[in-house]
Enzyme design. Structure first.
Site, mmCIF file in Angstrom:
data_model
loop_
_atom_site.group_PDB
_atom_site.id
_atom_site.type_symbol
_atom_site.label_atom_id
_atom_site.label_comp_id
_atom_site.label_asym_id
_atom_site.label_seq_id
_atom_site.Cartn_x
_atom_site.Cartn_y
_atom_site.Cartn_z
ATOM 1 N N CYS A 134 22.841 -0.529 7.144
ATOM 2 C CA CYS A 134 24.048 -0.087 7.827
ATOM 3 C C CYS A 134 25.214 -1.052 7.571
ATOM 4 C CB CYS A 134 23.752 0.104 9.309
ATOM 5 S SG CYS A 134 25.002 1.070 10.156
ATOM 6 N N HIS A 187 18.458 3.252 9.617
ATOM 7 C CA HIS A 187 17.847 2.091 10.295
ATOM 8 C C HIS A 187 16.330 2.269 10.437
ATOM 9 C CE1 HIS A 187 21.537 0.187 12.010
ATOM 10 N NE2 HIS A 187 22.023 1.397 11.886
ATOM 11 N N GLU A 244 14.316 0.054 11.311
ATOM 12 C CA GLU A 244 13.863 -0.766 12.445
ATOM 13 C C GLU A 244 13.969 -0.024 13.776
ATOM 14 O OE1 GLU A 244 16.755 -1.003 11.022
ATOM 15 O OE2 GLU A 244 18.318 -1.716 12.374
#
Lengths: 227, 80
Positions: free
Chosen positions: A85, A201, A203
């Site tokens: 990002c 993302h 994560e």
């Protein structure tokens, strides 16, 4: 396996990344942007967020911060550098990966789950994954990937597209393009494939009860590839 | 010496903000607008008295930080 997550003023996914890396076996260290030297590690992550308040252009100020010279040297010597990002925006501003990230086509901040298709598995990030389509989360205002037609040709000739936005069947079409990115590009590599920048993302997809497990698959595979 | 520079998007780069401004102007009754492109303006006070040297310094800044040359052009528009 050791990893380093760089924290810039305004980073806000740095701790999420720390949690994700540790969950799948990395020994992670947080590194401050104003440090001169990277600690010895196998992977450097530039996390998501709004470094320097997105002043001037997203990622442009962070790309000039002190630690980045050390990160650039690490990348140029073959070290693995992943930008997620805002981290991707920082990578394009350093020139480690080609192109730029423009304001989203319809001027909206986009925060939702999307599907992405892996284009190239011949690299340490995606090698050995037995799945093609992943569900990841995106949250950005400037994720509209753009490059010149010459750059696009070079990117495609060198197989540098990492992932494309697609539908749940893996079909890359205009309706699955959330932000206007050229050719639905969601992530790209440098020529050597040791540097990866992507808007989604992983994560945020590491817990079944909170989100989904596609990020878990990515991180488990990543650490096995690096070992 | 104060140097002014403007950064503009290159011709073939989409400018969604410019488009929205154009639409707003249209809605306000400014019907004679062909196109709007949004850019950035900088005033940089450089510790340098020679205008040519000061311009050179700001040009270097434009190349290295203020503009992203993949999508933007810069132009030094004035010294004072």
């Amino acid at each position: 396996m050791k990893s380093s997550v760089i924290t810039f003023p305004g980073s806000n996914c740095d701790r999420d990344m720390d949690v994700a890396l540790k969950k799948f076996g990395f020994t992670n260290q947080m590194v401050w942007h104003n440090d001169n030297e990277l600690p010895k590690c196998d992977l450097v992550v530039l996390p998501g967020g709004f470094s320097y308040g997105d002043y001037l252009r997203c990622g442009s100020m962070a790309a000039k911060s002190k630690i980045m010279q050390s990160v650039i040297n690490f990348a140029n010597s073959g070290g693995l550098v992943m930008g997620i990002c805002n981290g991707f925006q920082i990578l394009v501003e350093t020139g480690l990966v080609p192109g730029v990230l423009l304001r989203n086509k319809y001027l909206e901040f986009i925060c939702k789950n999307v599907f992405v298709k892996i284009n190239n598995k011949n690299n340490p990030y995606f090698k050995n994954l037995d799945k093609e389509v992943f569900e990841f989360h995106i949250a950005h205002n400037e994720g509209n990937y753009f490059c010149t037609s010459d750059q696009l040709k070079e990117i495609e000739d060198n197989n540098q597209v990492a992932i494309y936005y697609c539908n749940d069947n893996g079909k890359t079409e205009e309706s699955s393009n959330p932000n206007g990115s050229i050719k639905n590009i969601a992530g790209i590599f440098n020529k050597e494939k040791n540097v990866l920048g992507m808007m989604p993302h992983p994560e945020r997809m590491i817990d079944q009860s909170l989100s989904g497990e596609d990020g878990s698959l990515f991180f488990k595979n990543l650490i096995n590839n690096i070992k | 010496m104060k140097i002014s520079a403007i950064i503009t998007l290159k011709k073939d780069v989409l400018d969604p903000q410019g488009k929205v401004i154009h639409q707003a102007l249209d809605g306000m009754g400014f019907k004679n607008v062909e196109e709007v492109r949004q850019g950035k303006y900088f005033e940089i006070d450089v510790k340098e008295n020679d205008p040519n040297k000061a311009k050179e310094i700001v040009e270097e800044m434009c190349k290295k930080l203020l503009a992203n040359l993949v999508i933007e052009n810069y132009k030094i528009i004035g010294t004072q």
